[in-house]
Design an enzyme around this catalytic site. Structure first.
Site, mmCIF file in Angstrom:
data_model
loop_
_atom_site.group_PDB
_atom_site.id
_atom_site.type_symbol
_atom_site.label_atom_id
_atom_site.label_comp_id
_atom_site.label_asym_id
_atom_site.label_seq_id
_atom_site.Cartn_x
_atom_site.Cartn_y
_atom_site.Cartn_z
ATOM 1 N N ASP A 183 26.059 18.614 -46.658
ATOM 2 C CA ASP A 183 27.281 18.438 -45.867
ATOM 3 C C ASP A 183 26.971 17.457 -44.735
ATOM 4 O OD1 ASP A 183 28.497 20.272 -47.512
ATOM 5 O OD2 ASP A 183 28.308 21.952 -46.117
ATOM 6 N N ARG A 229 36.035 32.009 -58.234
ATOM 7 C CA ARG A 229 35.415 32.032 -56.911
ATOM 8 C C ARG A 229 36.333 31.309 -55.930
ATOM 9 N NH1 ARG A 229 30.522 32.039 -53.954
ATOM 10 N NH2 ARG A 229 30.409 30.353 -52.429
HETATM 11 O O1 LIG Z 1 32.400 26.641 -52.490
HETATM 12 C C1 LIG Z 1 31.295 26.810 -51.997
HETATM 13 O O2 LIG Z 1 30.719 27.866 -51.976
HETATM 14 C C2 LIG Z 1 30.580 25.618 -51.361
HETATM 15 C C3 LIG Z 1 31.428 24.398 -51.312
HETATM 16 C C4 LIG Z 1 30.769 23.275 -50.597
HETATM 17 O O3 LIG Z 1 29.583 23.139 -50.592
HETATM 18 C C5 LIG Z 1 31.601 22.322 -49.857
HETATM 19 O O4 LIG Z 1 32.839 22.437 -49.889
HETATM 20 O O5 LIG Z 1 31.017 21.417 -49.202
HETATM 21 FE FE LIG Z 2 28.949 21.692 -49.153
#
Ligand SMILES: O=C(O)CCC(=O)C(=O)O
Ligand SMILES: [Fe+2]
Length: 181
Positions: free
Chosen positions: A55, A120
């Protein structure tokens, strides 16, 4: 933020995140069940819901429903499942926090695998600094004589560069003084 005596005790990271111009955002991800997953698993492949990446922001605060799928990548390249926990927040160090700590905290590579029966849902707060803010190591964290491992750049420059890259790219590499091997 002020203490009981009215002194401003806001730390440098909190200053970036609480700033009214902070470039933070909130995302909800939905991964529908993938019934074909058995076939894919039998073939030894993973069914990717969200490809591997780091991220770019400072910090990500994640909460999900009770379906697993989130994995982090260890130094040796192996993937480890993060058990879902609806009552906890999972904190991810972002690329910007890696730079703010001059590499002391590592931005962790993660991905999401799809489940074959359950969907999920995750929600994530991405804390980003104001666009015009320089991302440089926090002086009070630096040892005497320690130099930044990174070139100087603003969050706007990093974001622009991240948008041009592919999800799995090691985006900080372009901003390291000595590029990672
Ligand atoms: O959905 C998740 O658990 C992680 C998603 C993710 O890493 C993101 O949106 O940057
Ligand atoms: Fe992420």
């Amino acid at each position: 933020m002020t203490d009981q005596e009215g002194r401003n005790n806001e730390g440098p990271t909190s200053r970036l995140l609480r700033n009214e111009k902070s470039d933070s955002c909130f995302r909800v991800n939905h991964y529908p069940p993938c019934p074909d997953h058995w076939e894919v698993a039998a073939s030894g492949r993973n069914l990717i819901g969200f490809g591997e990446h780091t991220d770019p922001q400072i910090i990500s605060v994640l909460q999900s429903n009770n379906t697993s799928g989130l994995e982090i990548c260890l130094k040796n390249g192996s993937w480890v499942t993060i058990p879902p926990d609806q009552s906890s927040f999972f904190i991810i160090v972002g690329d910007s926090l890696q730079v703010l700590t001059n590499g002391r905290f590592k931005s962790v590579k993660h991905r999401v695998l799809a489940d074959h029966t359950k969907s999920r849902v995750s929600m994530i707060f991405f804390g980003g600094p104001p666009l015009d803010e320089s991302i440089t190591p926090i002086p009070s964290l630096m040892e005497e004589g320690e130099e930044s491992h990174y070139k100087e750049f603003t969050w706007f420059e990093y974001k622009k560069s991240a948008y041009k890259s592919r999800l799995a790219d090691y985006r900080l590499g372009l901003f390291e003084k000595t590029p990672a091997q």
